[in-house]
Write a protein that holds these residues in place. Structure first.
Motif, short mmCIF file in Angstrom:
data_model
loop_
_atom_site.label_atom_id
_atom_site.label_comp_id
_atom_site.label_asym_id
_atom_site.label_seq_id
_atom_site.Cartn_x
_atom_site.Cartn_y
_atom_site.Cartn_z
N UNK A 271 -5.68 12.81 -2.98
CA UNK A 271 -5.99 12.01 -1.79
C UNK A 271 -4.77 11.18 -1.39
N UNK A 272 -4.11 10.59 -2.39
CA UNK A 272 -2.92 9.80 -2.09
C UNK A 272 -1.81 10.66 -1.50
N UNK A 273 -1.70 11.91 -1.96
CA UNK A 273 -0.69 12.82 -1.38
C UNK A 273 -0.92 13.00 0.12
N UNK A 274 -2.20 13.11 0.52
CA UNK A 274 -2.51 13.27 1.95
C UNK A 274 -2.12 12.02 2.74
N UNK A 275 -2.34 10.85 2.14
CA UNK A 275 -1.92 9.60 2.78
C UNK A 275 -0.39 9.57 2.88
N UNK A 276 0.28 9.93 1.79
CA UNK A 276 1.74 9.90 1.77
C UNK A 276 2.34 10.86 2.80
N UNK A 277 1.73 12.05 2.96
CA UNK A 277 2.20 13.01 3.96
C UNK A 277 2.03 12.45 5.38
#
Length: 316
Positions: free
Chosen positions: A47-53
């Motif tokens: 989920x954090x990866x999607x925010x970071x992207x």
């Protein structure tokens, strides 16, 4: 303190289905956008990866160098004091340190976190239906019921970023248990799924398409279906009681209602305005105006930017 009108805020709107991002200017315009699906069943890092992207895509914009702060509006519960989020519909995030994670990727810019209901209230006060009003309640009536407050012309998120969470005011003392642990909450009566469930229990049946939603119940109500009308009337009564309680506590002058259920239009707003008179009986509560929200799906982004701007002393 930044007051430059050319300064921008990076806004993130985080929910169970999508993570939206935008760079927002001092007039509330969205100059760059990014969006990812929320991997709601993934682990916390997914989920954090999607925010970071999403944030990285904004950082690739030509406007990024003018960005001085980050605002986040998130599905809750949130804890702005701790910088953490625990969205009900993102199981992997429980006490997740979102503010620290975003700050680490935002080049030292200050990060402000509020709940999504608070963000909606901020947006409608800054650019929407409550513009120019000093004391307002913003409400999101959807899968859940949330809200936020503007008092004396300023957003009032409270210490944890949840103030104004009208969905969990009790309006039925011996009512059904709510998933929050309380009883008879506004949300337990007025949310979309609860409107649909009550209509079905009273004999309403979905149409040929089989859709079981508040929108389908609203369509039946417009056609005169008694069970559908009764379920919306009950939801309107719960909302009226919650709004009147809020007005009694903090003297709001307007309540702005958005979210999917508000799309029912007069099926909801008609009985809501009528029933408000039954509960808002004191001289200082009797004039509360009930209006539909104006900003639609961009409210979370606009409101997250407004919250960050207020916290950072931007844009006056």
């Amino acid at each position: 303190m930044h007051t430059e009108v050319d300064a921008l805020v990076a806004a993130l709107d985080i929910g169970g289905t999508k993570i939206a991002g935008a760079l927002v200017d001092a007039r509330g315009r969205l100059l760059a956008r990014a969006r990812r699906a929320t991997p709601a069943q993934g682990d916390a890092a997914d989920v954090m990866d999607a925010v970071a992207e999403t944030l990285a895509e904004l950082a690739g914009s030509a406007h990024w160098p003018r960005t001085v702060a980050v605002g986040i509006g998130s599905a809750g519960p949130v804890d702005a004091a701790a910088g953490t989020v625990s969205p009900v519909n993102v199981p992997a995030w429980r006490g997740f340190p979102l503010v620290a994670e975003v700050a680490a990727r935002a080049g030292g810019r200050p990060v402000t976190l509020v709940g999504d209901g608070v963000a909606m209230a901020a947006a409608e006060h800054w650019q929407g239906a409550a513009r120019g009003r000093a004391n307002a309640l913003g409400m999101v009536v959807s899968t859940g019921v949330g809200g936020g407050l503007v008092l004396d012309g300023r957003l009032h998120p409270g210490p944890t970023g949840n103030a104004g969470h009208i969905g969990h005011i009790t309006v039925d003392l011996d009512g059904d248990p709510c998933p929050c642990g309380g009883r008879g909450c506004v949300e337990r009566i007025a949310s979309g799924p609860n409107i649909a469930a009550r209509a079905r229990e009273s004999g309403w049946r979905p149409g040929p398409d089989g859709e079981v939603s508040a929108a389908a119940v609203a369509a039946s109500a417009r056609a005169g279906d008694e069970a559908a009308l009764a379920s919306f009337a009950r939801a309107a009564q719960a909302l009226a009681a919650g709004i009147a309680a809020t007005a009694t506590l903090v003297e709001i002058e307007i309540a702005v209602i958005g979210g999917g259920v508000a799309g029912a239009g007069e099926v909801l707003f008609g009985p809501l305005r009528q029933r408000l008179a039954d509960y808002a009986t004191l001289s200082f509560t009797g004039g509360v105006e009930i209006v539909p929200a104006r900003l639609g799906s961009d409210a979370g982004l606009v409101g997250a930017a407004a919250a960050a701007a207020q916290a950072s002393g931007l844009w006056g």
